[in-house]
Design a protein around this motif. Structure first.
Motif, short mmCIF file in Angstrom:
data_model
loop_
_atom_site.label_atom_id
_atom_site.label_comp_id
_atom_site.label_asym_id
_atom_site.label_seq_id
_atom_site.Cartn_x
_atom_site.Cartn_y
_atom_site.Cartn_z
N GLU A 19 0.81 -1.35 0.10
CA GLU A 19 -0.01 0.07 -0.04
C GLU A 19 0.73 1.18 0.07
N TYR A 20 1.97 1.16 0.56
CA TYR A 20 2.93 2.26 0.83
C TYR A 20 3.47 2.65 -0.63
N TRP A 21 3.90 1.68 -1.25
CA TRP A 21 4.48 1.79 -2.59
C TRP A 21 3.39 2.30 -3.64
N ASP A 22 2.19 1.61 -3.53
CA ASP A 22 1.14 1.97 -4.71
C ASP A 22 1.00 3.55 -4.55
N GLU A 23 0.77 4.00 -3.06
CA GLU A 23 0.51 5.50 -3.08
C GLU A 23 1.71 6.34 -3.47
N ARG A 24 2.95 5.88 -3.23
CA ARG A 24 4.31 6.45 -3.70
C ARG A 24 4.37 6.76 -5.22
N TYR A 25 4.24 5.45 -5.61
CA TYR A 25 4.24 5.36 -7.26
C TYR A 25 3.32 6.36 -7.86
N LYS A 26 1.91 6.56 -7.30
CA LYS A 26 0.99 7.36 -7.83
C LYS A 26 1.39 8.79 -8.28
N THR A 27 2.54 9.26 -7.64
CA THR A 27 2.91 10.65 -7.80
C THR A 27 4.36 10.70 -8.00
N GLU A 28 5.38 9.76 -7.66
CA GLU A 28 6.91 9.81 -7.50
C GLU A 28 7.05 9.36 -9.14
N LYS A 29 7.82 10.25 -9.92
CA LYS A 29 8.31 9.61 -11.46
C LYS A 29 9.39 8.67 -11.39
N SER A 30 10.32 8.97 -10.54
CA SER A 30 11.54 8.07 -10.49
C SER A 30 12.48 8.46 -9.22
N PHE A 31 12.89 7.00 -8.73
CA PHE A 31 13.89 7.30 -7.95
C PHE A 31 15.05 6.18 -8.05
N GLU A 32 16.30 6.55 -7.64
CA GLU A 32 17.28 5.57 -8.05
C GLU A 32 17.89 5.27 -6.68
N TRP A 33 17.59 4.04 -6.04
CA TRP A 33 18.30 3.40 -4.76
C TRP A 33 19.51 3.04 -5.22
N PHE A 34 20.45 3.65 -4.33
CA PHE A 34 22.03 3.17 -4.40
C PHE A 34 22.46 3.76 -5.67
N GLY A 35 21.97 4.60 -6.59
CA GLY A 35 22.56 4.76 -7.86
C GLY A 35 21.82 4.56 -8.96
N CYS A 85 2.91 0.78 -10.11
CA CYS A 85 4.42 0.66 -10.60
C CYS A 85 4.63 0.02 -12.08
N ILE A 86 4.05 -1.14 -11.84
CA ILE A 86 4.27 -1.93 -13.31
C ILE A 86 3.44 -1.43 -14.11
N ASP A 87 2.21 -0.66 -14.17
CA ASP A 87 1.30 -0.13 -15.24
C ASP A 87 2.05 1.05 -15.61
N THR A 88 2.41 1.72 -14.67
CA THR A 88 3.24 2.98 -15.10
C THR A 88 4.47 2.82 -15.93
N MET A 89 5.39 1.74 -15.38
CA MET A 89 6.38 1.67 -16.10
C MET A 89 6.38 1.03 -17.35
N SER A 90 5.48 0.21 -17.41
CA SER A 90 5.11 -0.69 -18.68
C SER A 90 4.63 0.30 -19.87
N ALA A 91 3.64 1.37 -19.49
CA ALA A 91 3.16 2.48 -20.20
C ALA A 91 4.32 3.23 -20.65
N ARG A 92 5.36 3.48 -19.78
CA ARG A 92 6.48 4.38 -20.08
C ARG A 92 7.56 4.00 -20.99
N HIS A 93 7.72 2.72 -20.72
CA HIS A 93 8.83 2.01 -21.53
C HIS A 93 8.43 1.09 -22.55
N GLY A 94 7.18 0.68 -22.65
CA GLY A 94 6.68 -0.42 -23.66
C GLY A 94 7.17 -0.10 -25.19
N ALA A 95 6.88 0.91 -25.65
CA ALA A 95 7.18 1.49 -26.99
C ALA A 95 8.66 1.39 -27.11
N ASN A 96 9.61 1.85 -26.46
CA ASN A 96 10.90 2.09 -26.54
C ASN A 96 11.85 0.82 -26.13
N CYS A 97 11.18 -0.12 -25.44
CA CYS A 97 11.85 -1.15 -25.13
C CYS A 97 10.97 -2.52 -25.46
#
Length: 187
Positions: A19-35, A85-97
């Motif tokens: 639930e925490y991640w679902d809420e976070r991914y609704k508004t956060e565009k990108s984050f890089e853990w550890f780099g 997250c999966i819905d957002t990332m699939s939509a974001r990268h599906g056409a280019n990857c």
């Protein structure tokens, strides 16, 4: 790299709640853990073949997978237990990857056949599973069993490697490869 205060949970234990991640991914565009990919690219080039089948556990909204794809690693499967997250990332990268896939799945209950992947990458997923431990070097029996279950499931029946990407030293089992900012070693 600083996380905006709006994304910090009220308790660290929330890092393991979908639930925490679902809420976070609704508004956060990108984050890089550890780099990002550039921090680990020199290590991946040494230890991961471009034709390897790669599973990314807890892909999150990181650009790591798409950056790897554009660097020539085109057999990448991403999982995260957040459907947002999966819905957002699939939509974001599906056409280019186009050959990269996205699946809503819990790392503790993978549904892939044995020996499906040559390499398994994770960048913070195991940390989220360990979030309630008082000492990450002396984990509880319950957490040790959970980690063992995840690692057995992803490498069972296959000589592949689990590669946690971290910026600090780890404590994982021998015969698995660990990549960190300071090099590669068995653990």
């Amino acid at each position: 790299m600083t996380v905006g205060m709006e994304y910090l949970p009220d308790q660290n234990g929330r890092y393991k709640d979908v639930e925490y991640w679902d809420e976070r991914y609704k508004t956060e565009k990108s984050f890089e853990w550890f780099g990002d990919f550039s921090k680990f690219q020199h290590l991946l080039v040494q230890h991961v073949n471009k034709e390897d089948a790669i599973l990314v556990l807890g892909c999150g909204n990181s650009s790591m997978s798409s950056d790897m794809y554009h660097a020539g690693y085109v057999s990448i499967t991403n999982i995260d237990y957040s459907s947002v997250c999966i819905d957002t990332m699939s939509a974001r990268h599906g056409a280019n990857c186009p050959s990269m896939t996205w699946h809503q799945m819990d790392a503790r209950e993978l549904s892939f056949p044995d020996a499906s992947y040559d390499v398994v990458l994770e960048k913070g997923t195991l940390d989220a599973m360990l979030v309630e431990e008082k000492d990450p070097w002396m984990v509880s029996t319950e957490t040790a069993c959970l980690i063992d279950q995840v690692l057995k499931e992803v490498v069972f029946g296959h000589p592949g490697s689990v590669i946690p990407l971290r910026s600090r030293t780890g404590f994982w089992r021998k015969h698995r490869i660990r990549l960190s900012a300071d090099g590669c070693r068995p653990f």
